[in-house]
Scaffold this motif. Structure first.
Motif: not given
Length: 637
Positions: A487-490, A495-501
């Motif tokens: 998973v790259r981001y959620i 529409g708020q993106k949470t980046l998987i660092e």
């Protein structure tokens, strides 16, 4: 004769008794009215709210509104999992009476097949009688209209609008995506343990495997509720109030679906696995396990014959070989052992041995696969030509403890922590491992000969393709290891993106010159070594290493793949990174019972790298087409 006078009653005493009785009666009446009044006050004042609520409940039903499940897309926005709405004919067993008679009558107006009946019976066994269960899904508008005209004849039967999961690419990336299925008792326990019970009111399905399972609580969303006025028959009359559901979060993956498709097609009918990783982040670019399956089969409840076919197949399509399969790495182990030798000081890059074609250890001959040997062999040549004798001697000189300590740093024999459940740990052999593995004392002893076999990736060695790919990516990234993730981001409902660092696991303190020595030799594999034929004419420079892992012991006899049963033939492996100067992709390929790595696994890696680095798409290439002209002589492996 004297006449007696009649006796007269006392008027006063009669009046007294009458007044007493009247008083008692009056008191009883007043007491009764007092009790009634007290009860009236208790009901109307003290318990007013309670009975008002119950009366309202008799009129109003609180119905859960299930949210839209989140969508899953690949790194380029290609949809891998989505939802669509369709009508479902559902029966509530507790209200329907005679189920067989009801279904028989329904079948006269709605097409209900034997498979629908079997699925309904299976769901009935797993569910409670007051739950609504589907007898037919995906009704046409005409079927809905026919049922509506006959609705009065079928108590406990309703047409419901339901959301269905769909996997547009079918079997592509199914082991990564997983699938959803109906909620069972085990799922309920998980939901309750996670304190999510209220959020799953009205929900029928849950993620069972893969990303659908791992990210279930993100994908599911938040259940809404609707207050509905119902009539005496329990049918909805009108909506009084509504709390809207919050749709599930969307997942954007690191996966490239086109790369995934090309890799899967490259395997054709063969079994195996491929894992491709971005070395600089740990992002999974492709995760292949072959054969695969179609997750759409599970959405409505898989048919018995489909499940038996999947579950009983000798090819085991439901097993995720990339994560769950543990295989000997064969010669793909050699670059890592060579790096361990450089770091420990047991070898230098220029130090050479003379290979006569075997290693004599205590009177036992450990043979090289090239008759007569490779002659004078330094570290570069040992990797390029895959010299077994060099690594027999090296493993014996290093010792098992030193080997195990170094390989553990590269992630061998440990779960990578990828964001999918069910990963195998593999086997990184050591004397401690052997004591725990075996029960009898004579089996627990570690022998020096065990160490010799470890040197060429055989013996007790057993790793997953994911572990092999992670180790290759760590080497390509100069010792910096990242946790593999899909998973790259959620993206939430707003529409708020949470980046998987990217998550660094560790940085192995490797000397730059040692890394360069190994990388240079792996580049030599693709130019003049065992991988040269597969990478002839490549428009980029890559590093690689072929591998062949023995499945069945021939007890000293010569290996002839065509004369051995297919499932007893050697496994074929290949590891690679590219471009060599600044790698953006690292991968591991395994072909079960594929024979030589250069023949079966390396051409698959070539197709994957050609597409990823150059955008080249194979011209309808099946693996047989890709490998038919890629057959190096056996002694080169």
């Amino acid at each position: 004769m004297r006449l007696r006078r009649p006796l007269l009653r006392s008027t006063d005493s009669e009046h007294d008794r009458f007044r007493f009785r009247l008083a008692v009666s009056l008191a009883a009446v007043l007491l009764a009215f007092g009790v009634l009044l007290a009860r009236f006050v208790h009901l109307q004042l003290i318990q007013h709210d309670y009975f008002s609520t119950r009366a309202e409940d008799n009129r109003i039903s609180l119905a859960p509104v299930t949210p839209n499940r989140g969508v899953i897309v690949d790194r380029n926005g290609v949809v891998l999992a989505r939802n669509y709405s369709a009508y479902t004919l559902e029966i509530t067993p507790s209200k329907a009476g005679d189920l067989d008679a009801t279904i028989d009558a329904l079948s006269k107006i709605i097409d209900i097949q034997p498979k629908d009946r079997r699925r309904f019976r299976k769901l009935l066994e797993e569910s409670k009688t007051f739950e609504s269960l589907p007898i037919r899904t995906k009704l046409s508008d005409e079927e809905v209209a026919r049922f509506a005209a006959n609705r009065y004849r079928f108590p406990g039967v309703e047409v419901q609008a339901r959301l269905f999961r769909q996997y547009p690419l079918g079997p592509i990336a199914s082991h990564a995506l997983g699938y959803i299925g109906r909620i069972n008792k085990r799922d309920l326990e998980t939901i309750e343990a996670s304190e999510q019970a209220s959020n799953y009111k009205g929900a029928d399905h849950i993620g069972k495997t893969g990303l659908e399972q791992k990210y279930e609580f993100y994908l599911h969303g938040t259940t809404g509720y609707e207050q509905v006025e119902v009539d005496a028959g329990g049918r909805a009359v009108r909506s009084l109030a509504r709390t809207s559901p919050i749709q599930g979060s969307d997942l954007t993956l690191t996966l490239d679906s086109r790369l995934q498709e090309i890799a899967e097609k490259a395997f054709g009918e063969r079994r195996g696995a491929l894992v491709a990783i971005d070395p600089a982040s740990g992002g999974i670019l492709a995760l292949v396990s072959m054969p695969t399956y179609d997750p759409n089969l599970f959405v409505d409840g898989i048919r018995t014959d489909d499940w038996e076919q999947l579950n009983n197949s000798p090819d085991k399509p439901m097993v995720n070989r990339a994560l769950n399969g543990a295989y000997p790495p064969g010669s793909t182990f050699k670059p890592f052992l060579a790096l361990a030798a450089l770091e420990s000081g047991k070898r230098t890059a220029s130090q050479s041995i003379v290979d006569p074609g075997y290693f004599n250890f205590g009177g036992h001959l450990f043979r090289d696969d090239k008759k007569g040997g490779h002659g004078v062999v330094d570290m570069y040549k040992s990797i390029v030509e895959s010299c077994d004798t060099y690594y027999y001697m090296l493993a014996n000189d290093m010792g098992i403890d030193s080997i195990a300590r170094f390989m553990a740093q590269l992630g061998f024999g440990a779960r990578t922590g990828i964001d999918i459940e069910g990963e195998s740990i593999g086997v990184l052999p050591s004397p401690e491992w052997k004591k725990q593995r075996f029960k009898r004392p004579e089996q627990q002893k570690w022998f020096a000969g065990d160490t010799v076999s470890i040197g060429i990736g055989q013996g007790y060695n057993a790793y997953t393709p994911l572990q092999l790919a992670q180790a290759t990516a760590t080497l390509a990234n100069n010792g910096v290891m990242f946790r593999p993730h899909l998973v790259r981001y959620i993206t939430d409902s707003h529409g708020q993106k949470t980046l998987i660092e990217p998550e660094p696991v560790r940085t192995i303190p490797l000397k730059a010159q040692h890394i360069e020595t190994i990388k240079r030799a792996m580049v030599g594999v693709t130019r003049e070594g065992t991988g040269a034929r597969a990478f002839a004419g490549a428009e980029y420079v890559s590093g690689g290493k072929t591998g062949t892992a023995q499945v069945f012991s021939l007890k000293g006899e010569k290996y002839e793949g065509g004369k051995i049963k297919e499932r007893l033939r050697d496994h074929a492996l290949y590891i690679a990174f590219a471009p060599a100067d600044k790698p953006t992709i690292a991968l591991a390929v395994l072909v079960e019972n594929g024979g030589f790595g250069a023949q079966s696994a390396a051409p698959i890696a070539r197709l994957v790298l050609d597409y990823y680095l150059l955008g080249k798409t194979p011209k309808g290439a099946a693996p047989e087409d890709a490998t038919a002209v890629e057959a190096p002589p056996p002694e080169e492996e």
